[in-house]
Design a protein around this motif. Structure first.
Motif, PDB file in Angstrom:
ATOM      1  N   ASN A  49      -4.918   4.535  45.827  1.00  0.00           N
ATOM      2  CA  ASN A  49      -5.042   4.180  46.866  1.00  0.00           C
ATOM      3  C   ASN A  49      -6.043   2.961  47.291  1.00  0.00           C
ATOM      4  O   ASN A  49      -5.629   2.026  47.914  1.00  0.00           O
ATOM      5  CB  ASN A  49      -6.434   4.980  48.334  1.00  0.00           C
ATOM      6  N   ARG A  50      -6.421   2.505  46.826  1.00  0.00           N
ATOM      7  CA  ARG A  50      -7.445   1.152  46.450  1.00  0.00           C
ATOM      8  C   ARG A  50      -6.611  -0.116  46.250  1.00  0.00           C
ATOM      9  O   ARG A  50      -6.637  -1.218  46.838  1.00  0.00           O
ATOM     10  CB  ARG A  50      -8.587   1.125  45.463  1.00  0.00           C
ATOM     11  N   TYR A  51      -5.713   0.115  45.123  1.00  0.00           N
ATOM     12  CA  TYR A  51      -4.396  -0.967  44.526  1.00  0.00           C
ATOM     13  C   TYR A  51      -3.747  -1.401  45.802  1.00  0.00           C
ATOM     14  O   TYR A  51      -3.124  -2.053  45.864  1.00  0.00           O
ATOM     15  CB  TYR A  51      -3.736  -0.613  43.818  1.00  0.00           C
ATOM     16  N   VAL A  52      -3.105   0.013  46.579  1.00  0.00           N
ATOM     17  CA  VAL A  52      -2.697  -0.409  47.326  1.00  0.00           C
ATOM     18  C   VAL A  52      -3.008  -0.797  48.805  1.00  0.00           C
ATOM     19  O   VAL A  52      -2.034  -1.811  49.598  1.00  0.00           O
ATOM     20  CB  VAL A  52      -1.341   0.651  47.779  1.00  0.00           C
ATOM     21  N   GLY A  53      -4.313  -0.293  48.754  1.00  0.00           N
ATOM     22  CA  GLY A  53      -4.614  -0.843  50.225  1.00  0.00           C
ATOM     23  C   GLY A  53      -4.677  -2.541  49.863  1.00  0.00           C
ATOM     24  O   GLY A  53      -4.643  -2.917  50.588  1.00  0.00           O
ATOM     25  N   THR A 101       0.106  -1.889  35.627  1.00  0.00           N
ATOM     26  CA  THR A 101       1.797  -1.159  36.368  1.00  0.00           C
ATOM     27  C   THR A 101       1.824  -0.672  35.098  1.00  0.00           C
ATOM     28  O   THR A 101       2.805   0.687  36.255  1.00  0.00           O
ATOM     29  CB  THR A 101       2.774  -2.817  35.369  1.00  0.00           C
ATOM     30  N   ALA A 102       1.593   0.095  34.153  1.00  0.00           N
ATOM     31  CA  ALA A 102       1.437   1.083  33.945  1.00  0.00           C
ATOM     32  C   ALA A 102       1.023   1.814  34.338  1.00  0.00           C
ATOM     33  O   ALA A 102       0.895   3.707  33.716  1.00  0.00           O
ATOM     34  CB  ALA A 102       1.641   0.812  31.709  1.00  0.00           C
ATOM     35  N   SER A 103      -0.249   2.272  34.322  1.00  0.00           N
ATOM     36  CA  SER A 103      -0.863   3.269  35.438  1.00  0.00           C
ATOM     37  C   SER A 103      -0.805   3.867  36.343  1.00  0.00           C
ATOM     38  O   SER A 103      -0.553   4.507  36.414  1.00  0.00           O
ATOM     39  CB  SER A 103      -2.478   2.400  35.836  1.00  0.00           C
ATOM     40  N   PHE A 104       0.669   2.893  37.310  1.00  0.00           N
ATOM     41  CA  PHE A 104       1.405   3.617  37.966  1.00  0.00           C
ATOM     42  C   PHE A 104       2.336   4.244  37.690  1.00  0.00           C
ATOM     43  O   PHE A 104       2.522   5.453  38.676  1.00  0.00           O
ATOM     44  CB  PHE A 104       2.023   1.961  39.244  1.00  0.00           C
ATOM     45  N   ILE A 105       2.809   3.393  36.958  1.00  0.00           N
ATOM     46  CA  ILE A 105       4.079   4.951  36.559  1.00  0.00           C
ATOM     47  C   ILE A 105       3.430   6.011  35.494  1.00  0.00           C
ATOM     48  O   ILE A 105       4.290   6.824  35.732  1.00  0.00           O
ATOM     49  CB  ILE A 105       4.943   3.772  35.197  1.00  0.00           C
ATOM     50  N   LEU A 106       2.690   6.003  34.955  1.00  0.00           N
ATOM     51  CA  LEU A 106       1.458   7.397  34.642  1.00  0.00           C
ATOM     52  C   LEU A 106       1.385   7.875  35.518  1.00  0.00           C
ATOM     53  O   LEU A 106       1.876   9.422  35.023  1.00  0.00           O
ATOM     54  CB  LEU A 106       0.284   7.108  33.798  1.00  0.00           C
ATOM     55  N   GLY A 136      -7.223   2.569  35.700  1.00  0.00           N
ATOM     56  CA  GLY A 136      -6.197   1.542  35.901  1.00  0.00           C
ATOM     57  C   GLY A 136      -6.283   0.555  34.826  1.00  0.00           C
ATOM     58  O   GLY A 136      -4.559   0.832  35.165  1.00  0.00           O
ATOM     59  N   PHE A 137      -6.763   0.702  34.122  1.00  0.00           N
ATOM     60  CA  PHE A 137      -6.256  -0.557  32.656  1.00  0.00           C
ATOM     61  C   PHE A 137      -6.166   0.508  31.829  1.00  0.00           C
ATOM     62  O   PHE A 137      -5.595   0.460  30.911  1.00  0.00           O
ATOM     63  CB  PHE A 137      -7.344  -1.494  32.720  1.00  0.00           C
ATOM     64  N   TYR A 138      -7.015   1.619  31.392  1.00  0.00           N
ATOM     65  CA  TYR A 138      -7.404   2.221  30.373  1.00  0.00           C
ATOM     66  C   TYR A 138      -7.230   3.415  30.379  1.00  0.00           C
ATOM     67  O   TYR A 138      -7.555   4.543  31.839  1.00  0.00           O
ATOM     68  CB  TYR A 138      -8.992   1.820  29.242  1.00  0.00           C
ATOM     69  N   THR A 139      -7.171   4.476  29.540  1.00  0.00           N
ATOM     70  CA  THR A 139      -6.738   5.986  29.544  1.00  0.00           C
ATOM     71  C   THR A 139      -8.002   6.233  27.957  1.00  0.00           C
ATOM     72  O   THR A 139      -8.545   5.991  27.237  1.00  0.00           O
ATOM     73  CB  THR A 139      -6.021   6.796  28.828  1.00  0.00           C
ATOM     74  N   PHE A 140      -9.002   7.076  28.673  1.00  0.00           N
ATOM     75  CA  PHE A 140     -10.044   7.788  28.136  1.00  0.00           C
ATOM     76  C   PHE A 140     -10.137   8.564  27.468  1.00  0.00           C
ATOM     77  O   PHE A 140      -9.844   9.813  27.829  1.00  0.00           O
ATOM     78  CB  PHE A 140     -11.160   7.871  28.792  1.00  0.00           C
ATOM     79  N   LEU A 141      -9.659   8.439  25.492  1.00  0.00           N
ATOM     80  CA  LEU A 141      -9.852   9.928  24.875  1.00  0.00           C
ATOM     81  C   LEU A 141     -11.005  10.192  24.690  1.00  0.00           C
ATOM     82  O   LEU A 141     -11.731   9.130  24.118  1.00  0.00           O
ATOM     83  CB  LEU A 141      -8.194   9.196  24.372  1.00  0.00           C
ATOM     84  N   ARG A 142     -10.674  11.482  24.021  1.00  0.00           N
ATOM     85  CA  ARG A 142     -12.220  12.228  23.328  1.00  0.00           C
ATOM     86  C   ARG A 142     -11.858  13.138  22.189  1.00  0.00           C
ATOM     87  O   ARG A 142     -10.465  14.025  22.422  1.00  0.00           O
ATOM     88  CB  ARG A 142     -12.852  13.339  24.153  1.00  0.00           C
ATOM     89  N   THR A 143     -11.914  12.732  21.025  1.00  0.00           N
ATOM     90  CA  THR A 143     -11.913  13.421  20.136  1.00  0.00           C
ATOM     91  C   THR A 143     -12.029  14.873  19.580  1.00  0.00           C
ATOM     92  O   THR A 143     -13.272  14.653  20.255  1.00  0.00           O
ATOM     93  CB  THR A 143     -11.892  12.002  18.661  1.00  0.00           C
ATOM     94  N   ALA A 144     -11.660  15.638  18.501  1.00  0.00           N
ATOM     95  CA  ALA A 144     -12.570  16.579  18.254  1.00  0.00           C
ATOM     96  C   ALA A 144     -13.610  15.829  17.614  1.00  0.00           C
ATOM     97  O   ALA A 144     -14.194  16.593  17.497  1.00  0.00           O
ATOM     98  CB  ALA A 144     -11.596  17.450  16.873  1.00  0.00           C
ATOM     99  N   GLU A 145     -14.308  14.941  17.328  1.00  0.00           N
ATOM    100  CA  GLU A 145     -15.235  14.366  16.381  1.00  0.00           C
ATOM    101  C   GLU A 145     -16.385  14.139  17.787  1.00  0.00           C
ATOM    102  O   GLU A 145     -17.461  14.090  17.751  1.00  0.00           O
ATOM    103  CB  GLU A 145     -15.416  13.299  15.494  1.00  0.00           C
TER     104      GLU A 145
END
Length: 185
Positions: A49-53, A101-106, A136-145
């Motif tokens: 919503n923010r980016y399209v706005g 752009t990748a964020s929109f595709i995802l 919008g730019f990154y994906t946050f991943l949490r490892t098993a550790e």
């Protein structure tokens, strides 16, 4: 005569603002429907919503500038200069634009979502983690550790990603010399 022109410009400006507002509301409504259908988080809907706005209201502002008859030549020179500076900055750091752009595709097409356990097949830095959030730019991943990794969205589209769904590791991680059946894991 000047009063008539300014009234016409005022009415056209109000019409442009109403169209922008209605368009923005339609996008918000559509994003809510799509988010519910494909089970996306409310936070991701908020980013969309923010980016399209930003895009809609920027176009509305440019249209109002034209309605009020501000010198088009001067406007295009200023806009061209601004885009030239922004273009050089984006070329210097092209990943900003590609990550958005990748964020929109995802958001709209990719099969994994927040909470999925994934394996990113990168020969230099393979990662197995749970997706905590897709920004919008990154994906946050949490490892098993417990380590939190910020992974650029454009790399998620470029690298192979396995959704593990209860498996300990990806079939691609299994050593080819092992005697065991890889589907048994």
């Amino acid at each position: 005569m000047n009063d008539i022109l300014s009234n016409k410009e005022l009415v056209l400006s109000i019409i442009v603002l109403i169209i922008a507002f209605v368009t923005h509301r339609i996008v918000i409504w559509s994003a809510a429907k799509i988010s519910k259908k494909v089970e996306r988080s409310a936070l991701r809907k908020q980013y969309l919503n923010r980016y399209v706005g930003y895009i809609i209201w920027t176009l509305a502002t440019i249209t109002i500038v034209f309605v009020w008859g501000i010198s088009r030549d001067g406007f295009w020179v200023a806009l061209g200069s601004t885009f030239a500076v922004v273009g050089v900055a984006l070329f210097a750091n092209w990943s900003i634009l590609s990550n958005v752009t990748a964020s929109f595709i995802l958001y709209f097409t990719f099969p994994f979502k927040i909470g999925d356990r994934v394996r990113i097949h990168d020969k230099d830095l393979p990662v197995t983690a749970i997706i905590e959030d897709i920004k919008g730019f990154y994906t946050f991943l949490r490892t098993a550790e417990g380590e939190v990794i910020t992974y650029p969205n454009n790399l998620l589209l470029q690298k192979g990603v396995s959704i593990l769904r209860g498996r300990k590791e990806s079939i691609f991680d299994i050593d080819k010399d092992e005697e065991t059946d890889p589907t048994a894991r």
